[in-house]
Design a protein around this motif. Structure first.
Motif, PDB file in Angstrom:
ATOM      1  N   THR A 105       0.687   5.877  -0.320  1.00  0.00           N
ATOM      2  CA  THR A 105      -0.105   7.215  -0.454  1.00  0.00           C
ATOM      3  C   THR A 105       0.271   8.201  -1.445  1.00  0.00           C
ATOM      4  OG1 THR A 105       1.221   8.306   1.275  1.00  0.00           O
ATOM      5  CG2 THR A 105      -0.724   6.910   2.122  1.00  0.00           C
ATOM      6  N   SER A 144      -3.524   3.379  -0.928  1.00  0.00           N
ATOM      7  CA  SER A 144      -4.364   3.480   0.354  1.00  0.00           C
ATOM      8  C   SER A 144      -5.014   4.625   0.732  1.00  0.00           C
ATOM      9  CB  SER A 144      -3.484   3.067   1.522  1.00  0.00           C
ATOM     10  OG  SER A 144      -2.315   4.010   1.772  1.00  0.00           O
ATOM     11  N   PRO A 173       0.842  -1.288  -0.018  1.00  0.00           N
ATOM     12  CA  PRO A 173       0.120  -0.026  -0.035  1.00  0.00           C
ATOM     13  C   PRO A 173       0.769   1.291  -0.106  1.00  0.00           C
ATOM     14  CG  PRO A 173      -0.696  -1.738   1.873  1.00  0.00           C
ATOM     15  CD  PRO A 173       0.695  -2.031   1.115  1.00  0.00           C
TER      16      PRO A 173
END
Length: 255
Positions: A4, A29, A2
């Motif tokens: 960002t 994410s 994951p």
């Protein structure tokens, strides 16, 4: 793994388009947004996203200024987004940093995201920082482009103003300069010459062809993302598939 992301663009529709595409990826994410360079700097420092989609042209603090304010050592991985800045594109290519051209297509976005994810997983942070530092140096000290060329003809040296060149054709370790009805052979490779040309004036459209953009009269799409380019003197040259994005950018008005 994951990760960002941060979308930086002063155009709400541009951010929304990227957000829709990013939201389809299960590895993303969180998606943050910034409307300008100032918000981008603040969000990068506070959130520390793994990947930033950074618009180059923004009023006030542009994408380059964001890099300079955050600093290469603290900057996350970057995919640059630009509408028409050919020099910026050339700088990104030289430093192996990916970019997206507006309007962003789904296919091109998927390739950029896949490349970015691969870099996040495999490339050391120090290496990424070195690439950003190299980009900043390129931007801070842009190269001087050629103004004229010296060519040999009939035992003498002629000087050709670079702006008078209609198009350039590769000929093994030489290039053929097409200037009106005259042709000149110059002992230099296509790649070497391209690096010395003004990127606002000359555009490589094929492995073996560079054209003076001021001489382009029309572009006609043909098969597989290729174009037939007609110059003002009637000469027709065909682009290569890998240069499709550059020609699309050329056909977009800057407003």
């Amino acid at each position: 793994m994951p990760f960002t992301t941060l979308l930086v663009d002063d155009e709400p529709l541009a951010r929304e388009g990227l957000r829709v595409l990013l939201a389809r990826d299960p590895d993303v994410s969180a998606i943050h947004e910034a409307r300008n360079g100032g918000e981008a700097v603040e969000t990068i420092r506070r959130v520390r996203p793994n990947l930033v989609f950074l618009d180059v042209q923004m009023p006030g603090m542009d994408g380059f200024a964001v890099l300079q304010n955050v600093g290469a050592e603290q900057m996350p991985a970057v995919v640059f987004v630009t509408a028409h800045d050919k020099y910026a594109i050339q700088a990104f290519e030289m430093n192996a940093i990916d970019y997206l051209l507006k309007p962003v297509t789904e296919e091109r976005f998927a390739k950029a995201l896949a490349r970015a994810k691969s870099s996040l997983n495999a490339r050391p942070a120090d290496e990424a920082n070195l690439q950003l530092l190299s980009l900043l140096e390129t931007i801070a000290a842009p190269r001087r482009s050629l103004k004229r060329l010296a060519v040999r003809a009939a035992g003498k040296t002629l000087f050709v103003d670079i702006e008078d060149v209609d198009w350039i054709e590769a000929a093994e370790n030489y290039v053929q300069l097409h200037v009106g009805r005259t042709e000149h052979l110059l002992h230099v490779t296509m790649n070497t010459l391209e690096k010395q040309l003004d990127a606002e004036l000359f555009l490589r459209i094929h492995r073996g062809v560079i054209v003076n953009v001021r001489r382009i009269k029309e572009m006609q799409p043909v098969t597989h993302g290729e174009y037939v380019i007609t110059l003002s003197n009637g000469v027709r040259v065909q682009s290569g598939r890998m240069y499709n994005e550059r020609l699309k950018a050329l056909a977009v008005n800057p407003f």
